[in-house]
Design a protein around this motif. Structure first.
Motif, PDB file in Angstrom:
ATOM      1  N   ASP A  53       0.839  -1.152  -0.063  1.00  0.00           N
ATOM      2  CA  ASP A  53      -0.139  -0.085   0.051  1.00  0.00           C
ATOM      3  C   ASP A  53       0.836   1.228   0.000  1.00  0.00           C
ATOM      4  OD1 ASP A  53      -2.124   1.809   0.006  1.00  0.00           O
ATOM      5  OD2 ASP A  53      -2.627   1.195   2.317  1.00  0.00           O
ATOM      6  N   SER A 104     -10.592 -16.799   3.535  1.00  0.00           N
ATOM      7  CA  SER A 104     -10.740 -15.598   3.530  1.00  0.00           C
ATOM      8  C   SER A 104     -12.021 -15.166   2.936  1.00  0.00           C
ATOM      9  CB  SER A 104      -9.650 -14.916   3.019  1.00  0.00           C
ATOM     10  OG  SER A 104      -9.619 -13.413   2.509  1.00  0.00           O
ATOM     11  N   LYS A 106     -14.269 -12.783   0.969  1.00  0.00           N
ATOM     12  CA  LYS A 106     -14.494 -11.461   0.393  1.00  0.00           C
ATOM     13  C   LYS A 106     -15.290 -10.275   0.672  1.00  0.00           C
ATOM     14  CE  LYS A 106     -11.440 -13.398  -3.007  1.00  0.00           C
ATOM     15  NZ  LYS A 106     -10.031 -13.303  -2.794  1.00  0.00           N
ATOM     16  N   THR A 108     -16.724  -9.803   3.555  1.00  0.00           N
ATOM     17  CA  THR A 108     -16.305  -9.161   4.820  1.00  0.00           C
ATOM     18  C   THR A 108     -15.199  -8.876   5.236  1.00  0.00           C
ATOM     19  OG1 THR A 108     -16.132 -11.414   5.736  1.00  0.00           O
ATOM     20  CG2 THR A 108     -18.486 -10.466   5.835  1.00  0.00           C
ATOM     21  N   ASN A 109     -14.204  -9.167   4.358  1.00  0.00           N
ATOM     22  CA  ASN A 109     -12.821  -8.957   4.654  1.00  0.00           C
ATOM     23  C   ASN A 109     -12.296  -9.635   6.085  1.00  0.00           C
ATOM     24  OD1 ASN A 109     -11.735  -7.770   2.082  1.00  0.00           O
ATOM     25  ND2 ASN A 109     -12.700  -5.780   3.107  1.00  0.00           N
ATOM     26  N   ASP A 135      -9.943  -9.683  11.342  1.00  0.00           N
ATOM     27  CA  ASP A 135     -10.735  -8.386  10.668  1.00  0.00           C
ATOM     28  C   ASP A 135      -9.730  -7.579   9.797  1.00  0.00           C
ATOM     29  OD1 ASP A 135     -11.756  -6.087   9.841  1.00  0.00           O
ATOM     30  OD2 ASP A 135     -13.268  -5.888  11.424  1.00  0.00           O
ATOM     31  N   GLN A 136      -9.408  -7.798   8.720  1.00  0.00           N
ATOM     32  CA  GLN A 136      -8.549  -7.205   7.757  1.00  0.00           C
ATOM     33  C   GLN A 136      -8.455  -5.604   7.736  1.00  0.00           C
ATOM     34  OE1 GLN A 136      -6.960  -9.454   4.062  1.00  0.00           O
ATOM     35  NE2 GLN A 136      -9.237 -10.150   4.563  1.00  0.00           N
ATOM     36  N   LYS A 137      -9.778  -5.117   7.603  1.00  0.00           N
ATOM     37  CA  LYS A 137     -10.116  -3.804   7.633  1.00  0.00           C
ATOM     38  C   LYS A 137      -9.427  -3.010   8.845  1.00  0.00           C
ATOM     39  CE  LYS A 137     -13.685  -0.480   6.787  1.00  0.00           C
ATOM     40  NZ  LYS A 137     -15.235  -0.206   6.513  1.00  0.00           N
ATOM     41  N   ASN A 138      -9.919  -3.557   9.978  1.00  0.00           N
ATOM     42  CA  ASN A 138      -9.607  -2.809  11.211  1.00  0.00           C
ATOM     43  C   ASN A 138      -8.474  -3.418  11.886  1.00  0.00           C
ATOM     44  OD1 ASN A 138     -12.264  -1.261  11.289  1.00  0.00           O
ATOM     45  ND2 ASN A 138     -13.392  -3.239  11.480  1.00  0.00           N
ATOM     46  N   GLU A 139      -7.823  -4.421  11.065  1.00  0.00           N
ATOM     47  CA  GLU A 139      -6.533  -5.141  11.892  1.00  0.00           C
ATOM     48  C   GLU A 139      -6.710  -5.423  13.301  1.00  0.00           C
ATOM     49  OE1 GLU A 139      -3.542  -2.007  10.886  1.00  0.00           O
ATOM     50  OE2 GLU A 139      -3.329  -2.959   8.971  1.00  0.00           O
TER      51      GLU A 139
END
Length: 183
Positions: A53, A104, A106, A108-109, A135-139
């Protein structure tokens, strides 16, 4: 006349039996038509995936097998032989994640890690459990399963925990163990 009725009855029963068997066979074929083949749309062996990123590596995923199910209603990626994941924070510090199986989702990540899940970081903290979600989005990691948490201060056990990927924020439930609070 009696003989004719018996033959007629016999033929009627025979024709009905044939019709029922024939319909049953067709019914089974119709049922099969409603089922879709559940097979991966993509497959890879021995993967080494780097996620970046803004030119910075955020994660490295290594797995012996990956199955992609992208053509189903709720797409997902499966790692049936487990994963070895390295997460990097903004300062380059690493968190290491291993599990025997992962999936994984897709939409909901969310990554579902299963089987001898072990997370360690560079400061010597380790969490072990049988199932853990990421939770990938919120790590953010979480589970309701039993866990063992080891740090330089001691060992604790519990059931139910959620925490940030760097272990800086930890919420645990039903814990027991010995931790040295003298620092």
């Amino acid at each position: 006349m009696q003989f004719t009725k018996k033959i007629s009855f016999f033929l009627t029963v025979l024709l009905c039996s044939i019709a029922i068997v024939s319909c049953e066979s067709n019914f089974k074929e119709v049922q099969k038509m409603g089922l879709s083949e559940f097979s991966p749309s993509g497959e890879a062996d021995t993967i080494n995936l780097k996620y970046t990123d803004s030119g910075r590596i955020k994660a490295v995923l290594i797995s012996p097998k990956m199955l992609e199910y992208g053509m189903v209603e709720f797409p997902f990626t499966e790692f049936p032989k487990g994963i070895d994941l390295t997460l990097f924070d903004a300062k380059g510090k690493k968190t290491f994640v291993k599990s025997n199986y992962a999936i994984s989702h897709k939409g909901t990540n969310i990554i579902d890690l299963q089987g001898k899940v072990k997370i360690t970081n560079e400061t010597g903290e380790t969490l072990e459990t049988e199932q853990l979600y990421f939770d990938q989005k919120n790590e953010w990691f979480f589970t309701q399963e039993k866990f063992k948490f080891t740090s330089p201060k001691g060992v604790s056990y519990g059931e139910g925990i959620d925490f940030s990927k760097d272990f800086k924020k930890v919420n645990s439930q039903k814990i027991s163990g010995e931790i040295d609070e003298s620092d």
